[in-house]
Design a protein around this motif. Structure first.
Motif, mmCIF file in Angstrom:
data_model
loop_
_atom_site.group_PDB
_atom_site.id
_atom_site.type_symbol
_atom_site.label_atom_id
_atom_site.label_comp_id
_atom_site.label_asym_id
_atom_site.label_seq_id
_atom_site.Cartn_x
_atom_site.Cartn_y
_atom_site.Cartn_z
ATOM 1 N N GLY A 11 0.768 -1.234 0.000
ATOM 2 C CA GLY A 11 0.000 0.000 0.000
ATOM 3 C C GLY A 11 0.797 1.281 0.000
ATOM 4 N N ARG A 22 0.822 5.723 2.838
ATOM 5 C CA ARG A 22 0.251 4.385 2.698
ATOM 6 C C ARG A 22 -1.257 4.468 2.598
ATOM 7 N NH1 ARG A 22 1.223 -0.174 7.176
ATOM 8 N NH2 ARG A 22 -0.478 0.882 8.266
ATOM 9 N N ARG A 24 -4.734 1.937 2.621
ATOM 10 C CA ARG A 24 -5.099 0.575 2.997
ATOM 11 C C ARG A 24 -6.596 0.438 3.183
ATOM 12 N NH1 ARG A 24 -5.868 -1.509 8.405
ATOM 13 N NH2 ARG A 24 -5.823 0.183 9.911
ATOM 14 N N GLU A 88 -1.083 7.526 6.813
ATOM 15 C CA GLU A 88 -1.919 6.488 6.219
ATOM 16 C C GLU A 88 -3.281 7.056 5.851
ATOM 17 O OE1 GLU A 88 -2.441 2.175 7.632
ATOM 18 O OE2 GLU A 88 -4.067 3.262 8.647
ATOM 19 N N GLY A 94 -10.060 0.481 0.490
ATOM 20 C CA GLY A 94 -8.728 0.944 0.130
ATOM 21 C C GLY A 94 -8.553 1.330 -1.324
#
Length: 144
Positions: A11, A22, A24, A88, A94
Motif C-alpha cells: 500500500g 500508505r 489501505r 496512512e 482501500g
C-alpha cells in the motif's frame, strides 16, 4: 522526525517529491511493520479507534467528501505531514476513497490533475478511484 514507510511495503505510494504515504483497506488486518503515526479515515461513519492520532473525513462509500473545503484542508495538512510522519489513508476497501485522496495528494505534489488518477493506478492500485465523479473530483482538484 519519524522513520518513513519501507519502500515496497503493501500500500505504500511514493509521490514524485519522494514523500511516502500508505493507503489501505480497513476491512483487512493491519499490515505487519510499523504503525502509522497519523491516519486519515475516509468513511461515512465513525472510524475505528486507533492507538495513533487520526482524523475522520466524512466521505460516504462511492461518493465524494461531504465537506469539500474540509477535505482540502485535511489533504493539504496530510501532504505537509508526509515528509516527517508515517501517514496512512484508509477507507473500507482501500480503493475508491483512498485512491481519490491519494490522487489529490499527487496533485499537491506536482502531478497534473489530468494525470493524477493514472499515476495512482500505476503506483498504488490498478482499480483506484472507482467512480466517474471521483475521477472528475481529482481532475478539478487544484494545488492552490
Amino acid at each position: 522526525m519519524t522513520e518513513s514507510w519501507p519502500m515496497g511495503a503493501p500500500g505504500v505510494l511514493r509521490l514524485p517529491s519522494g514523500r511516502l504515504v500508505r493507503g489501505r483497506a480497513l476491512r483487512r488486518p493491519l499490515p505487519e511493520g510499523p504503525a502509522p503515526t497519523f491516519a486519515v479515515h475516509l468513511l461515512g461513519h465513525q472510524p475505528p479507534v486507533t492507538s495513533w492520532p487520526s482524523v475522520w473525513l466524512r466521505w460516504p462509500d462511492f461518493r465524494l467528501p461531504s465537506d469539500r473545503a474540509e477535505a482540502r484542508t485535511v489533504l493539504v495538512d496530510a501532504w505537509r505531514r508526509a515528509p516527517d510522519e508515517r501517514l496512512e489513508f484508509a477507507c473500507n476497501g482501500g480503493r475508491g476513497r483512498t485512491g481519490t485522496a491519494l490522487a489529490c495528494l499527487a496533485v499537491l505534489d506536482g502531478v497534473p490533475p489530468a494525470e493524477a488518477v493514472a499515476y495512482v493506478r500505476r503506483h498504488y492500485e490498478a482499480h483506484a478511484v472507482e467512480t466517474p465523479w471521483q475521477r472528475r473530483y481529482v481532475r478539478t482538484f487544484t494545488p492552490a
